[in-house]
Enzyme design. Structure first.
Site, mmCIF file in Angstrom:
data_model
loop_
_atom_site.group_PDB
_atom_site.id
_atom_site.type_symbol
_atom_site.label_atom_id
_atom_site.label_comp_id
_atom_site.label_asym_id
_atom_site.label_seq_id
_atom_site.Cartn_x
_atom_site.Cartn_y
_atom_site.Cartn_z
ATOM 1 N N LYS A 13 34.641 37.850 33.899
ATOM 2 C CA LYS A 13 35.991 37.564 34.406
ATOM 3 C C LYS A 13 36.075 37.826 35.912
ATOM 4 O O LYS A 13 36.637 37.035 36.659
ATOM 5 C CB LYS A 13 37.045 38.419 33.675
ATOM 6 C CG LYS A 13 37.085 38.212 32.182
ATOM 7 C CD LYS A 13 38.151 39.056 31.515
ATOM 8 C CE LYS A 13 37.975 40.543 31.673
ATOM 9 N NZ LYS A 13 36.746 41.095 31.069
ATOM 10 N N ARG A 92 46.265 42.617 27.706
ATOM 11 C CA ARG A 92 45.186 43.059 26.809
ATOM 12 C C ARG A 92 45.687 43.470 25.443
ATOM 13 O O ARG A 92 44.870 43.803 24.573
ATOM 14 C CB ARG A 92 44.489 44.267 27.434
ATOM 15 C CG ARG A 92 43.348 43.900 28.337
ATOM 16 C CD ARG A 92 42.907 45.162 29.045
ATOM 17 N NE ARG A 92 41.498 45.343 29.001
ATOM 18 C CZ ARG A 92 40.704 45.144 30.058
ATOM 19 N NH1 ARG A 92 41.190 44.733 31.195
ATOM 20 N NH2 ARG A 92 39.422 45.349 29.961
ATOM 21 N N ARG A 131 25.014 46.362 35.395
ATOM 22 C CA ARG A 131 25.875 46.108 36.564
ATOM 23 C C ARG A 131 25.775 47.237 37.597
ATOM 24 O O ARG A 131 25.796 48.407 37.262
ATOM 25 C CB ARG A 131 27.333 45.975 36.111
ATOM 26 C CG ARG A 131 28.297 45.891 37.291
ATOM 27 C CD ARG A 131 29.674 45.442 36.896
ATOM 28 N NE ARG A 131 30.218 46.193 35.780
ATOM 29 C CZ ARG A 131 31.305 45.832 35.118
ATOM 30 N NH1 ARG A 131 31.960 44.744 35.452
ATOM 31 N NH2 ARG A 131 31.747 46.557 34.110
ATOM 32 N N ARG A 164 29.303 51.794 37.403
ATOM 33 C CA ARG A 164 30.678 52.163 37.061
ATOM 34 C C ARG A 164 30.659 53.257 35.996
ATOM 35 O O ARG A 164 29.836 53.213 35.088
ATOM 36 C CB ARG A 164 31.422 50.920 36.539
ATOM 37 C CG ARG A 164 32.473 50.426 37.493
ATOM 38 C CD ARG A 164 33.014 49.103 37.110
ATOM 39 N NE ARG A 164 33.714 49.064 35.835
ATOM 40 C CZ ARG A 164 34.403 48.016 35.394
ATOM 41 N NH1 ARG A 164 34.482 46.928 36.141
ATOM 42 N NH2 ARG A 164 35.002 48.023 34.236
ATOM 43 N N ARG A 175 34.571 50.072 24.473
ATOM 44 C CA ARG A 175 35.341 49.003 25.147
ATOM 45 C C ARG A 175 35.242 47.693 24.367
ATOM 46 O O ARG A 175 36.219 46.944 24.258
ATOM 47 C CB ARG A 175 34.818 48.812 26.578
ATOM 48 C CG ARG A 175 35.233 49.938 27.521
ATOM 49 C CD ARG A 175 34.405 49.973 28.776
ATOM 50 N NE ARG A 175 34.570 48.800 29.614
ATOM 51 C CZ ARG A 175 33.660 48.393 30.510
ATOM 52 N NH1 ARG A 175 32.519 49.039 30.649
ATOM 53 N NH2 ARG A 175 33.899 47.340 31.244
HETATM 54 P P1 AP5 Z 1 31.818 40.898 35.563
HETATM 55 O O1 AP5 Z 1 32.165 39.608 36.215
HETATM 56 O O2 AP5 Z 1 32.058 42.161 36.309
HETATM 57 O O3 AP5 Z 1 32.498 40.938 34.112
HETATM 58 P P2 AP5 Z 1 33.974 41.298 33.690
HETATM 59 O O4 AP5 Z 1 34.344 40.423 32.556
HETATM 60 O O5 AP5 Z 1 34.877 41.308 34.889
HETATM 61 O O6 AP5 Z 1 33.718 42.761 33.157
HETATM 62 P P3 AP5 Z 1 34.552 44.098 33.347
HETATM 63 O O7 AP5 Z 1 33.668 45.191 32.811
HETATM 64 O O8 AP5 Z 1 35.050 44.264 34.742
HETATM 65 O O9 AP5 Z 1 35.728 43.815 32.394
HETATM 66 P P4 AP5 Z 1 36.650 44.815 31.706
HETATM 67 O O10 AP5 Z 1 37.650 43.915 31.147
HETATM 68 O O11 AP5 Z 1 36.051 45.768 30.754
HETATM 69 O O12 AP5 Z 1 37.030 45.795 32.903
HETATM 70 P P5 AP5 Z 1 38.332 45.983 33.762
HETATM 71 O O13 AP5 Z 1 37.866 46.343 35.103
HETATM 72 O O14 AP5 Z 1 39.279 44.863 33.594
HETATM 73 O O15 AP5 Z 1 30.280 40.814 35.134
HETATM 74 C C1 AP5 Z 1 29.639 41.915 34.505
HETATM 75 C C2 AP5 Z 1 28.156 41.916 34.934
HETATM 76 O O16 AP5 Z 1 27.529 40.727 34.443
HETATM 77 C C3 AP5 Z 1 27.941 41.896 36.452
HETATM 78 O O17 AP5 Z 1 26.811 42.675 36.768
HETATM 79 C C4 AP5 Z 1 27.689 40.420 36.797
HETATM 80 O O18 AP5 Z 1 26.850 40.289 37.918
HETATM 81 C C5 AP5 Z 1 26.987 39.943 35.518
HETATM 82 N N1 AP5 Z 1 27.292 38.532 35.229
HETATM 83 C C6 AP5 Z 1 28.505 37.908 35.291
HETATM 84 N N2 AP5 Z 1 28.414 36.618 34.911
HETATM 85 C C7 AP5 Z 1 27.099 36.430 34.580
HETATM 86 C C8 AP5 Z 1 26.370 35.299 34.080
HETATM 87 N N3 AP5 Z 1 26.963 34.093 33.862
HETATM 88 N N4 AP5 Z 1 25.048 35.448 33.835
HETATM 89 C C9 AP5 Z 1 24.427 36.661 34.046
HETATM 90 N N5 AP5 Z 1 25.062 37.766 34.518
HETATM 91 C C10 AP5 Z 1 26.401 37.648 34.762
HETATM 92 O O19 AP5 Z 1 38.981 47.245 33.037
HETATM 93 C C11 AP5 Z 1 38.388 48.518 33.083
HETATM 94 C C12 AP5 Z 1 39.263 49.512 32.314
HETATM 95 O O20 AP5 Z 1 40.556 49.588 32.952
HETATM 96 C C13 AP5 Z 1 39.587 49.157 30.868
HETATM 97 O O21 AP5 Z 1 38.556 49.574 29.987
HETATM 98 C C14 AP5 Z 1 40.895 49.918 30.659
HETATM 99 O O22 AP5 Z 1 40.656 51.291 30.467
HETATM 100 C C15 AP5 Z 1 41.585 49.728 31.983
HETATM 101 N N6 AP5 Z 1 42.417 48.521 32.005
HETATM 102 C C16 AP5 Z 1 42.273 47.439 32.820
HETATM 103 N N7 AP5 Z 1 43.224 46.525 32.573
HETATM 104 C C17 AP5 Z 1 43.979 47.031 31.572
HETATM 105 C C18 AP5 Z 1 45.097 46.542 30.848
HETATM 106 N N8 AP5 Z 1 45.633 45.334 31.107
HETATM 107 N N9 AP5 Z 1 45.610 47.330 29.869
HETATM 108 C C19 AP5 Z 1 45.106 48.549 29.603
HETATM 109 N N10 AP5 Z 1 44.041 49.068 30.242
HETATM 110 C C20 AP5 Z 1 43.488 48.307 31.229
#
Ligand code: AP5
Length: 219
Positions: A13, A92, A131, A164, A175
């Site tokens: 994402k 979410r 990552r 991270r 997660r």
């Molecule tokens: P990346 O693009 O970073 O993936 P992502 O989907 O953004 O993963 P996140 O871990 O950031 O998502 P998340 O939803 O768990 O975390 P968030 O920060 O929102 O890619 C991941 C890796 O893969 C990278 O190394 C990249 O290079 C690689 N990659 C990408 N595409 C690729 C491809 N096509 N091929 C190969 N490699 C690839 O949330 C974190 C925490 O915050 C949550 O757990 C929760 O505690 C809290 N939080 C955030 N939002 C909310 C909400 N709305 N409600 C409640 N809690 C929340």
């Protein structure tokens, strides 16, 4: 154009959200990035959110909806004539989705599409555990799929890379469970509400996924 990007942790994402925001002139709003910034700044929100994030749990809905109201409201005021927003990692839960519906109605905004990026769990685990993020410029690498030229060093600015705190094996497992239980059902929520919902195969090279996402947005 106002879009929600849905997908499990590691689905891409953030990676795709940045590319899409640039290509389509959208404002990317990532609740995860906003929460991490609050944690870094040691604000009350950050201190409260950190314990949930480190455990792989969701931050409570009322906190997230307050944050969304602040950011979307400001975004609307500042973005007259611009391309719209791209929500990454929000909503979410069903309560967040319902809260977003109310907020958009209040702000006179509408949702144009929901795009879901699908990636198998074993790939998600590898992506998350591999990552590495630059502590200086925020560039994201992956030791398996997109390694930096020098291990531990950002290829963009030379800053140090870090893992991270929620990319530890037990937290990753939690997660992914939380996503299946609380966020994946939102796909059906949006189908039932009549929104335009598109599913994209995210288990392909970044460029290919990006092309499909762009086609989905343009169709
Ligand atoms: P990346 O693009 O970073 O993936 P992502 O989907 O953004 O993963 P996140 O871990 O950031 O998502 P998340 O939803 O768990 O975390 P968030 O920060 O929102 O890619 C991941 C890796 O893969 C990278 O190394 C990249 O290079 C690689 N990659 C990408 N595409 C690729 C491809 N096509 N091929 C190969 N490699 C690839 O949330 C974190 C925490 O915050 C949550 O757990 C929760 O505690 C809290 N939080 C955030 N939002 C909310 C909400 N709305 N409600 C409640 N809690 C929340």
């Amino acid at each position: 154009m106002n879009v929600i990007l849905l997908g499990a942790p590691g689905a891409g994402k953030g990676t795709q959200g940045e590319l899409l925001a640039e290509r389509h002139g959208l404002r990317r709003i990532s609740t995860g990035d906003l929460l991490r910034e609050a944690v870094r700044n040691g604000t009350r929100l950050g201190l409260e959110a950190k314990r949930y994030m480190d455990a792989g749990e969701l931050v409570p809905d009322d906190i997230i909806l307050g944050l969304a109201r602040e950011v979307l409201g400001a975004s609307k005021e500042n973005s007259a004539g611009e391309g719209g927003f791209l929500l990454d990692g929000f909503p979410r839960t069903r309560a967040q989705a319902e809260g977003l519906d109310r907020l958009l109605a209040e702000l006179g905004l509408r949702l144009d599409a929901v795009i879901v990026i699908d990636v198998p769990n074993e790939i998600l685990i590898k992506r998350l555990s591999g990552r590495r993020t630059c502590t200086r410029c925020g560039a994201v690498f992956n030791i398996y799929f997109d390694p930096p030229r020098t291990p531990g060093t950002c290829s963009v600015c030379g800053g140090p890379l870090e893992q991270r705190s929620d990319d530890e094996p037990d937290t990753i497992r939690r997660r992914l469970e939380v996503y299946q239980a609380q966020t994946e059902p939102l796909v059906q929520y949006y189908v039932d509400s009549g929104a335009v919902v598109r599913r994209i195969d995210g288990d392909r090279p970044v460029r290919d996924v990006f092309e499909d996402l762009t086609k989905a947005l343009e169709s």
